[in-house]
Design a protein around this motif. Structure first.
Motif, PDB file in Angstrom:
ATOM      1  N   LEU A 146     103.473  29.705 -31.804  1.00  0.00           N
ATOM      2  CA  LEU A 146     104.268  28.607 -32.343  1.00  0.00           C
ATOM      3  C   LEU A 146     105.773  28.867 -32.253  1.00  0.00           C
ATOM      4  N   GLY A 147     106.171  30.099 -32.565  1.00  0.00           N
ATOM      5  CA  GLY A 147     107.607  30.412 -32.560  1.00  0.00           C
ATOM      6  C   GLY A 147     108.240  30.158 -31.209  1.00  0.00           C
ATOM      7  N   THR A 148     107.604  30.671 -30.169  1.00  0.00           N
ATOM      8  CA  THR A 148     108.137  30.483 -28.819  1.00  0.00           C
ATOM      9  C   THR A 148     108.110  29.017 -28.412  1.00  0.00           C
ATOM     10  N   ALA A 149     107.061  28.315 -28.768  1.00  0.00           N
ATOM     11  CA  ALA A 149     106.937  26.911 -28.397  1.00  0.00           C
ATOM     12  C   ALA A 149     107.994  26.052 -29.094  1.00  0.00           C
ATOM     13  N   ILE A 150     108.241  26.332 -30.392  1.00  0.00           N
ATOM     14  CA  ILE A 150     109.248  25.559 -31.122  1.00  0.00           C
ATOM     15  C   ILE A 150     110.643  25.828 -30.560  1.00  0.00           C
ATOM     16  N   ALA A 151     110.928  27.116 -30.282  1.00  0.00           N
ATOM     17  CA  ALA A 151     112.232  27.452 -29.701  1.00  0.00           C
ATOM     18  C   ALA A 151     112.433  26.746 -28.369  1.00  0.00           C
ATOM     19  N   GLY A 152     111.377  26.730 -27.551  1.00  0.00           N
ATOM     20  CA  GLY A 152     111.476  26.056 -26.263  1.00  0.00           C
ATOM     21  C   GLY A 152     111.704  24.567 -26.407  1.00  0.00           C
ATOM     22  N   ALA A 153     111.120  23.964 -27.449  1.00  0.00           N
ATOM     23  CA  ALA A 153     111.288  22.536 -27.657  1.00  0.00           C
ATOM     24  C   ALA A 153     112.742  22.174 -27.930  1.00  0.00           C
ATOM     25  N   PHE A 154     113.448  23.025 -28.655  1.00  0.00           N
ATOM     26  CA  PHE A 154     114.834  22.719 -29.028  1.00  0.00           C
ATOM     27  C   PHE A 154     115.833  23.053 -27.920  1.00  0.00           C
ATOM     28  N   VAL A 155     115.377  23.697 -26.845  1.00  0.00           N
ATOM     29  CA  VAL A 155     116.276  23.977 -25.723  1.00  0.00           C
ATOM     30  C   VAL A 155     116.739  22.662 -25.088  1.00  0.00           C
ATOM     31  N   ALA A 156     115.886  21.651 -25.089  1.00  0.00           N
ATOM     32  CA  ALA A 156     116.272  20.363 -24.506  1.00  0.00           C
ATOM     33  C   ALA A 156     117.434  19.753 -25.277  1.00  0.00           C
ATOM     34  N   THR A 157     117.376  19.805 -26.615  1.00  0.00           N
ATOM     35  CA  THR A 157     118.495  19.292 -27.415  1.00  0.00           C
ATOM     36  C   THR A 157     119.757  20.095 -27.142  1.00  0.00           C
ATOM     37  N   LEU A 158     119.601  21.419 -27.023  1.00  0.00           N
ATOM     38  CA  LEU A 158     120.758  22.272 -26.720  1.00  0.00           C
ATOM     39  C   LEU A 158     121.437  21.827 -25.435  1.00  0.00           C
ATOM     40  N   TRP A 159     120.670  21.651 -24.367  1.00  0.00           N
ATOM     41  CA  TRP A 159     121.262  21.275 -23.089  1.00  0.00           C
ATOM     42  C   TRP A 159     121.790  19.846 -23.114  1.00  0.00           C
ATOM     43  N   GLY A 160     121.139  18.972 -23.872  1.00  0.00           N
ATOM     44  CA  GLY A 160     121.630  17.612 -23.963  1.00  0.00           C
ATOM     45  C   GLY A 160     123.003  17.547 -24.608  1.00  0.00           C
ATOM     46  N   VAL A 161     123.134  18.212 -25.754  1.00  0.00           N
ATOM     47  CA  VAL A 161     124.418  18.205 -26.466  1.00  0.00           C
ATOM     48  C   VAL A 161     125.466  18.998 -25.697  1.00  0.00           C
ATOM     49  N   MET A 162     125.069  20.155 -25.162  1.00  0.00           N
ATOM     50  CA  MET A 162     126.031  21.009 -24.468  1.00  0.00           C
ATOM     51  C   MET A 162     126.516  20.365 -23.171  1.00  0.00           C
ATOM     52  N   SER A 163     125.615  19.779 -22.387  1.00  0.00           N
ATOM     53  CA  SER A 163     126.042  19.168 -21.126  1.00  0.00           C
ATOM     54  C   SER A 163     126.980  17.991 -21.386  1.00  0.00           C
ATOM     55  N   ALA A 164     126.717  17.240 -22.466  1.00  0.00           N
ATOM     56  CA  ALA A 164     127.580  16.106 -22.787  1.00  0.00           C
ATOM     57  C   ALA A 164     128.985  16.562 -23.144  1.00  0.00           C
TER      58      ALA A 164
END
Length: 264
Positions: free
Chosen positions: A178-196
């Motif tokens: 679960l830990g790895t899966a949850i962390a991976g899920a939030f990587v998309a938000t990270l790249w979305g906010v960071m790329s913007a």
């Protein structure tokens, strides 16, 4: 070349990487291919859907322009125009024909050639002003595409996070994953906010600022050509153009090598 964009984006990325390292994380955790594909390809796709083919085709050249373009120096234009005004006053407009061919500034050369050819001053003003308006509109469209990407990217990132969490819910029977899966899920938000905020919005703002400076430069050129055509003295041309040049960051006028005391 003005490296402001690349340096600024580089500093922002260094800050992000340094933050990850100082918090004990691993840089490789950020670079997960599925969320990165979703954010970058999805962002480009929705931005393309909101624009037209011409805007999309211009994206590579506008990206190159944002990274490499140098804002024109108004002092060079003022110096050139003052010199041309002096010669035109002494020898007449036709004397500028040979000199006009050696001018590197395409806009100044075309405008000056129209004046030399005897085009009416009102027509010169209308034609050149129309070029400025056309350029301003084209630049605004280019900047809008990047600003749109900056607006879409965080939302696309959230979509990626929701998709990742759906995958997490399917693994509730395996607590060790679960830990790895949850962390991976939030990587998309990270790249979305960071790329913007690190890529798309700074590029869009850079293009808008370049357009403003370049159009202001063209307005100075128009005023100079009209003044020369009217037979104004070099001193008057210099004073007239200096009043159109914006103040530099230190409060001095950057025009024709002249400066003004900030306390004046």
């Amino acid at each position: 070349m003005d490296p402001s964009l690349l340096i600024g984006m580089g500093l922002a990325l260094v800050a992000v990487v340094a933050s990850v390292i100082l918090e004990g994380g691993h840089i490789t955790d950020m670079f997960l291919l599925p969320p990165m594909i979703l954010v970058f390809v999805g962002t480009f796709g929705v931005a393309m859907a909101g624009g037209i083919k011409r805007d999309v085709k211009a994206l590579p050249s506008q990206l190159k322009r944002a990274a490499t373009a140098t804002a024109p120096d108004p002092s060079e234009a003022v110096e050139t125009l003052v010199h041309l005004a002096g010669r035109a006053r002494r020898e007449g407009m036709l004397a500028l024909e040979d000199e006009a061919r050696s001018i590197e500034d395409d806009f100044l050369r075309r405008g000056l050639q129209m004046a030399i050819d005897g085009t009416d001053a009102d027509d010169v003003a209308v034609i050149l002003s129309a070029e400025v308006d056309t350029k301003r509109a084209a630049d605004a469209a280019a900047a809008k595409l990047f600003n749109d990407m900056g607006g879409y990217a965080p939302t696309i990132g959230i979509i990626g996070t929701v998709l990742g969490l759906l995958h997490v819910l399917g693994q509730l029977a395996s607590p060790d994953k679960l830990g790895t899966a949850i962390a991976g899920a939030f990587v998309a938000t990270l790249w979305g906010v960071m790329s913007a905020n690190v890529f798309w919005l700074p590029i869009g703002n850079r293009l808008k600022r370049l357009s403003q400076v370049e159009c202001d430069h063209m307005e100075v050129v128009i005023e100079g050509i009209l003044a020369i055509q009217a037979g104004a003295s070099p001193r008057l041309v210099e004073q007239r153009l200096a009043s159109l040049v914006p103040l530099a960051a230190d409060g001095t006028k950057d025009a024709g090598g002249k400066t003004q005391d900030k306390a004046a």
